[in-house]
Design an enzyme around this catalytic site. Structure first.
Site, PDB file in Angstrom:
ATOM      1  N   ARG A   2     -19.241   0.893  15.537  1.00  0.00           N
ATOM      2  CA  ARG A   2     -19.950   0.244  14.295  1.00  0.00           C
ATOM      3  C   ARG A   2     -21.504   0.282  14.379  1.00  0.00           C
ATOM      4  O   ARG A   2     -22.257   0.554  13.696  1.00  0.00           O
ATOM      5  CB  ARG A   2     -19.484  -1.055  13.887  1.00  0.00           C
TER       6      ARG A   2
ATOM      7  N   LYS B  45       2.425  -2.150   6.940  1.00  0.00           N
ATOM      8  CA  LYS B  45       3.066  -2.911   5.832  1.00  0.00           C
ATOM      9  C   LYS B  45       2.626  -2.044   4.359  1.00  0.00           C
ATOM     10  O   LYS B  45       1.481  -1.729   4.477  1.00  0.00           O
ATOM     11  CB  LYS B  45       2.325  -4.111   5.499  1.00  0.00           C
TER      12      LYS B  45
ATOM     13  N   GLY C 200      -8.548   1.108  10.886  1.00  0.00           N
ATOM     14  CA  GLY C 200      -8.832   0.905  12.361  1.00  0.00           C
ATOM     15  C   GLY C 200      -7.802   1.545  13.148  1.00  0.00           C
ATOM     16  O   GLY C 200      -8.426   2.230  14.244  1.00  0.00           O
TER      17      GLY C 200
ATOM     18  N   GLY D  70     -11.182  -2.729   4.925  1.00  0.00           N
ATOM     19  CA  GLY D  70     -10.827  -3.228   3.428  1.00  0.00           C
ATOM     20  C   GLY D  70     -11.422  -2.571   2.490  1.00  0.00           C
ATOM     21  O   GLY D  70     -11.314  -2.466   1.473  1.00  0.00           O
TER      22      GLY D  70
HETATM   23  P1  ADP Z   1      -4.710   1.082   9.747  1.00  0.00           P
HETATM   24  O1  ADP Z   1      -5.328   0.078  10.850  1.00  0.00           O
HETATM   25  O2  ADP Z   1      -4.874   2.623  10.088  1.00  0.00           O
HETATM   26  O3  ADP Z   1      -5.125   0.694   8.319  1.00  0.00           O
HETATM   27  P2  ADP Z   1      -2.365  -0.523   9.543  1.00  0.00           P
HETATM   28  O4  ADP Z   1      -3.119  -1.626  10.350  1.00  0.00           O
HETATM   29  O5  ADP Z   1      -1.687  -0.607   8.355  1.00  0.00           O
HETATM   30  O6  ADP Z   1      -3.227   0.903   9.799  1.00  0.00           O
HETATM   31  O7  ADP Z   1      -0.767  -0.234  10.468  1.00  0.00           O
HETATM   32  C1  ADP Z   1      -0.981  -0.012  12.004  1.00  0.00           C
HETATM   33  C2  ADP Z   1       0.112  -0.598  12.631  1.00  0.00           C
HETATM   34  O8  ADP Z   1       1.485  -0.218  11.964  1.00  0.00           O
HETATM   35  C3  ADP Z   1       0.230  -0.301  14.359  1.00  0.00           C
HETATM   36  O9  ADP Z   1       0.194  -1.510  15.047  1.00  0.00           O
HETATM   37  C4  ADP Z   1       1.680   0.323  14.422  1.00  0.00           C
HETATM   38  O10 ADP Z   1       2.388   0.009  15.635  1.00  0.00           O
HETATM   39  C5  ADP Z   1       2.497  -0.273  13.278  1.00  0.00           C
HETATM   40  N1  ADP Z   1       3.682   0.575  12.708  1.00  0.00           N
HETATM   41  C6  ADP Z   1       3.725   1.968  12.470  1.00  0.00           C
HETATM   42  N2  ADP Z   1       4.842   2.284  12.307  1.00  0.00           N
HETATM   43  C7  ADP Z   1       5.839   1.272  12.504  1.00  0.00           C
HETATM   44  C8  ADP Z   1       6.933   1.017  12.628  1.00  0.00           C
HETATM   45  N3  ADP Z   1       7.913   1.955  12.359  1.00  0.00           N
HETATM   46  N4  ADP Z   1       7.281  -0.227  12.784  1.00  0.00           N
HETATM   47  C9  ADP Z   1       6.683  -1.228  12.991  1.00  0.00           C
HETATM   48  N5  ADP Z   1       5.339  -1.198  13.192  1.00  0.00           N
HETATM   49  C10 ADP Z   1       4.868   0.160  13.075  1.00  0.00           C
HETATM   50 MG    MG Z   2      -4.922  -2.061  11.441  1.00  0.00          MG
END
Ligand code: ADP
Ligand code: MG
Length: 402
Positions: free
Chosen positions: A37, A199, A354, A377
């Site tokens: 960043r 999620k 992230g 976000g």
């Molecule tokens: P980003 O930071 O790219 O927006 P998120 O924070 O929404 O992504 O999600 C990342 C997390 O999702 C990771 O820690 C990963 O382990 C988890 N994840 C992905 N697939 C699964 C799964 N099948 N079961 C549990 N957690 C998962």
């Molecule tokens: Mg994340």
């Protein structure tokens, strides 16, 4: 875009308040653990320095909740910034008031002063008018380059623009809005979005807003299991958001979902998420009751590759599996490769989030993606179709000036 950009700012010899996003992770020893960043803000800072402006740089870090917390101070950031800029950076313990004003007034052309964590003062997040005025008292002009904080109406992103009306967007903010704007406004087709992560809850509105705009929306990550459940399938011990099952069902039933919303045909299941069990691939409708879904399967990886084959515009957010565990990283790393290959074929590709960015770095593909969105976000809110308060504030000053 209806705001002024940095090149239009007559900033020589002027004190410029630069709001950046230095919300970096710190190590246990209190050093900067990842400086991406800081690096992302350098084009704006270097430009201003070169133009002979006097920089008052400010950021938040973490969530100190309006209190001084030595563990979330910006001193380590100052050290890293000095190294990046190869010049001394003055530091003000106090964010506003006589001492900060004295230091700001002492700046020469091209000098840089960094203020302590804005969120040490509760008035920052309250968008307090008095605090906004005190921040404004440090400078004559305002530049917002903190895309990652643009979805917050705080004193340093919104309130300050009532006092410093000579404003502009920094290069990073401009670049982010341009890239994300291309996804919402007449993207070249086919437009393919891949959504994963842990999620649905944080991403429902993105799903809703993008579904009518995309040609394909491929779902992966833990999100897929909430959809499977909505379809009445066994999901074993996979992560399911029970309170979002109805919503997933509603999305599946939408007319625009048919033929667009792509659910994985198979997935990798394991005894638990520790990585001790490499697991095996099963069809989506044959998940054994006791097992956990941890990654995409072979067939669903082909689905993702297939969807990306013809794509001219791609947006990816959220890992396809528990990629932190090497045994379950294949889906995510292969998706990263497929997105990079789409870039190679001339598609415009954007990756945000992230964890998704860290997967891109892990795969060493950061130079093969058209745009890496640092916004978190802010990127998601923008893609939900919302107006970002920090951007609206810049637009309002531009309107008032014209
Ligand atoms: P980003 O930071 O790219 O927006 P998120 O924070 O929404 O992504 O999600 C990342 C997390 O999702 C990771 O820690 C990963 O382990 C988890 N994840 C992905 N697939 C699964 C799964 N099948 N079961 C549990 N957690 C998962
Ligand atoms: Mg994340």
């Amino acid at each position: 875009m209806a705001f002024r950009t940095l090149r239009a700012l007559d900033c020589a010899r002027k004190r410029v308040f630069v709001r950046v996003d230095f919300n970096v992770p710190l190590s246990k020893e209190g050093t900067v653990a990842d400086d991406s960043r800081i690096v992302a803000s350098l084009p704006t800072l270097r430009y201003l320095i070169e133009k002979g402006a006097r920089l008052v740089v400010a950021s938040h870090l973490g969530r100190p909740k309006g209190k001084r917390d030595p563990k979330q101070g910006l001193r380590p950031v100052r050290e890293r910034l000095e190294r990046c800029l190869r010049k001394p950076v003055a530091f003000s313990e106090t964010i506003v008031g006589p001492e900060a004003e004295r230091q700001a007034a002492a700046l020469g052309d091209g000098d840089v002063l960094l203020l302590e964590n804005l969120r040490f003062d509760p008035r920052e997040e309250a968008n307090d008018p008095g605090f906004s005025r005190e921040l404004a008292a440090l400078a004559e002009q305002y530049v917002n380059d903190a895309f990652g904080a643009a979805h917050r109406a705080h004193a340093s992103t919104v309130g300050i623009t009532s006092h410093l009306t000579d404003c502009a967007a920094g290069f990073l903010l401009e670049r982010e809005l341009h890239a994300l704007g291309r996804l919402l406004q007449s993207p070249e087709r086919p437009f393919v979005t891949i959504l994963g992560g842990s999620k649905i809850s944080g991403k429902i509105d993105v799903l809703r807003n993008l579904l009518p705009r995309v040609d394909r929306l491929a779902v992966g990550g833990a999100m897929m299991f909430t959809f499977y459940r909505a379809k009445g399938l066994e999901t074993g011990r996979s992560l399911v958001e029970e309170d979002k099952v109805d919503l997933a069902r509603e999305l599946l039933a939408r007319p625009e979902a048919s033929g667009k919303l792509l659910l994985p045909e198979d997935c990798r299941v394991a005894a638990d998420t520790s990585g001790r069990d490499p697991g095996r691939v099963v069809p989506a409708d044959k998940i054994p009751p006791g097992l956990v879904g941890v990654d995409l399967g072979t067939a669903s990886l082909e689905q993702v590759r297939g969807a990306l084959e013809e794509a001219r515009t791609v947006f990816w957010n959220g890992p396809m599996g528990i990629f932190e565990v090497p045994a379950y990283a294949e889906g995510t790393l292969e998706t990263a490769k497929a997105v990079a290959q789409a870039t190679g074929r001339g598609a415009f590709t954007v990756v945000g989030g992230g964890d998704s960015l860290s997967a891109i770095h892990q795969a060493g593909l950061e130079n093969q993606i058209s745009h890496l969105s640092t916004g978190g976000g802010a990127s998601l809110e923008f893609l939900e179709g919302r107006t970002l308060p920090g951007v609206a504030a810049l637009e309002a000053t531009a309107e008032a000036a014209s």
